[in-house]
Design an enzyme around this catalytic site. Structure first.
Site, PDB file in Angstrom:
ATOM      1  N   GLY A  16       0.785  -1.239   0.000  1.00 28.12           N
ATOM      2  CA  GLY A  16       0.000   0.000   0.000  1.00 28.12           C
ATOM      3  C   GLY A  16       0.812   1.281   0.000  1.00 28.12           C
ATOM      4  N   LYS A  69     -15.911 -15.893  -9.915  1.00 30.65           N
ATOM      5  CA  LYS A  69     -15.361 -14.528  -9.970  1.00 30.65           C
ATOM      6  C   LYS A  69     -16.494 -13.500  -9.939  1.00 30.65           C
ATOM      7  CE  LYS A  69     -12.560 -11.463 -12.780  1.00 30.65           C
ATOM      8  NZ  LYS A  69     -11.270 -11.238 -13.359  1.00 30.65           N
ATOM      9  N   MET A  94      -3.891  -6.785  -7.378  1.00 31.03           N
ATOM     10  CA  MET A  94      -3.250  -7.726  -8.287  1.00 31.03           C
ATOM     11  C   MET A  94      -4.213  -8.694  -8.986  1.00 31.03           C
ATOM     12  SD  MET A  94      -0.355  -6.410  -8.040  1.00 31.03           S
ATOM     13  CE  MET A  94       0.973  -7.404  -8.678  1.00 31.03           C
ATOM     14  N   ARG A  95      -5.451  -8.255  -9.195  1.00 30.36           N
ATOM     15  CA  ARG A  95      -6.403  -9.086  -9.946  1.00 30.36           C
ATOM     16  C   ARG A  95      -7.000  -8.277 -11.076  1.00 30.36           C
ATOM     17  NH1 ARG A  95      -8.049 -13.653  -7.218  1.00 30.36           N
ATOM     18  NH2 ARG A  95      -7.288 -13.664  -5.082  1.00 30.36           N
ATOM     19  N   LEU A  96      -7.401  -9.009 -12.125  1.00 26.99           N
ATOM     20  CA  LEU A  96      -8.086  -8.350 -13.249  1.00 26.99           C
ATOM     21  C   LEU A  96      -9.546  -8.182 -12.882  1.00 26.99           C
ATOM     22  CD1 LEU A  96      -7.353  -9.886 -16.776  1.00 26.99           C
ATOM     23  CD2 LEU A  96      -6.915  -7.564 -15.955  1.00 26.99           C
ATOM     24  N   HIS A 113       0.710   0.977 -13.127  1.00 28.37           N
ATOM     25  CA  HIS A 113       1.426  -0.222 -13.568  1.00 28.37           C
ATOM     26  C   HIS A 113       2.921   0.093 -13.620  1.00 28.37           C
ATOM     27  CE1 HIS A 113       1.972  -4.093 -15.443  1.00 28.37           C
ATOM     28  NE2 HIS A 113       2.778  -3.515 -16.312  1.00 28.37           N
TER      29      HIS A 113
HETATM   30  C1  GAR Z   1       3.429  -1.255  -7.378  1.00 27.21           C
HETATM   31  O1  GAR Z   1       4.714  -1.344  -7.939  1.00 27.21           O
HETATM   32  C2  GAR Z   1       2.377  -1.257  -8.470  1.00 27.21           C
HETATM   33  O2  GAR Z   1       2.754  -0.564  -9.620  1.00 27.21           O
HETATM   34  C3  GAR Z   1       2.269  -2.732  -8.755  1.00 27.21           C
HETATM   35  O3  GAR Z   1       2.315  -3.344  -7.486  1.00 27.21           O
HETATM   36  C4  GAR Z   1       3.084  -2.524  -6.617  1.00 27.21           C
HETATM   37  C5  GAR Z   1       2.274  -2.238  -5.393  1.00 27.21           C
HETATM   38  O4  GAR Z   1       3.035  -1.543  -4.446  1.00 27.21           O
HETATM   39  N1  GAR Z   1       1.065  -3.042  -9.457  1.00 27.21           N
HETATM   40  C6  GAR Z   1       0.980  -3.969 -10.381  1.00 27.21           C
HETATM   41  O5  GAR Z   1       1.923  -4.658 -10.720  1.00 27.21           O
HETATM   42  C7  GAR Z   1      -0.388  -4.122 -10.991  1.00 27.21           C
HETATM   43  N2  GAR Z   1      -0.353  -5.054 -12.059  1.00 27.21           N
HETATM   44  P1  GAR Z   1       2.329  -0.776  -3.266  1.00 27.21           P
HETATM   45  O6  GAR Z   1       1.375  -1.778  -2.621  1.00 27.21           O
HETATM   46  O7  GAR Z   1       3.449  -0.398  -2.347  1.00 27.21           O
HETATM   47  O8  GAR Z   1       1.608   0.405  -3.836  1.00 27.21           O
END
Ligand code: GAR
Length: 205
Positions: A16, A69, A94-96, A113
């Site tokens: 987060g 889903k 992390m899900r579509l 992303h």
């Molecule tokens: C971040 O790097 C974000 O861009 C990536 O997960 C991480 C979350 O970090 N998101 C993806 O890869 C989405 N496909 P955070 O929880 O510290 O924000």
């Protein structure tokens, strides 16, 4: 005239740090928005501790608690409905999201992303970039459509990639750019400055 603060639901699966950067920017008055609810699909997500600190309601909705889903996503819709969010901010979710969910919040779901889309969509974007040997990578804030990281691009930032990089070193270089870029993009969205025409995002004066 300034418009009303947008009510935002944050969806996150992990640590987060993007959620925190956005929350802090809202507190500092840099984004005309308010986090009304945090939703996670992971019961031990660090974002839950952050929401507690902020005094923002947080809900865990686990995929495995639902047979399909569709039912899982309906449960998430039911959880956020009472908060009447204007938009959904994916911050390491992390899900579509499925088409029914997306249709209900058309052009009102944003995502960050950790790559320069359309290169390296999906998981392990930083690892994909290192493996491909690209010399620059970065991050992309985009609207969410039904594809995998294919929605209209709002803003990107670039970082160098070095031959010695690993997925982790590159991720660490990209992350501060994510925080800055997401803040700027969400601020524009909350000020109603973003217009999508034929998949291209235009920024109004
Ligand atoms: C971040 O790097 C974000 O861009 C990536 O997960 C991480 C979350 O970090 N998101 C993806 O890869 C989405 N496909 P955070 O929880 O510290 O924000």
């Amino acid at each position: 005239m300034t418009s009303l603060a947008k009510k935002l639901a944050i969806f996150a699966s992990g640590r987060g740090s993007n959620a925190a950067a956005l929350y802090e920017a809202m507190q500092a008055g840099e984004i005309n928005g308010e986090v009304v609810v945090v939703v996670t699909d992971q019961q031990d997500a660090k974002v839950l501790d952050r929401a507690k600190e902020w005094g923002v309601p947080a809900h865990v909705v686990m995929r495995k608690a639902y047979a399909s889903k569709d039912e899982f996503e309906q449960a998430m819709l039911d959880v956020i409905a009472p908060y009447e969010p204007d938009a959904i901010v994916l911050a390491g979710y992390m899900r579509l999201l499925g088409p029914t969910f997306i249709a209900l919040y058309e052009n009102k779901i944003l995502n960050i992303h950790p790559a320069l889309l359309p290169s390296f969509p999906g998981l392990h974007a930083q690892g994909q970039a290192v493996k491909a040997g690209v010399k620059v990578s970065g991050c992309t804030v985009h609207f969410v459509d039904t594809g995998m990281d294919t929605g209209p691009i709002i803003m990107q930032a670039v970082v160098p990639v070095y031959a010695e990089d690993t997925e982790d070193t590159l991720a660490a270089r990209i992350l501060p750019e994510e925080h800055k870029t997401y803040k700027k993009a969400l601020a524009l969205f909350c000020d109603d400055k973003l217009v999508i025409k034929d998949h291209i995002v235009h920024i109004k004066d």
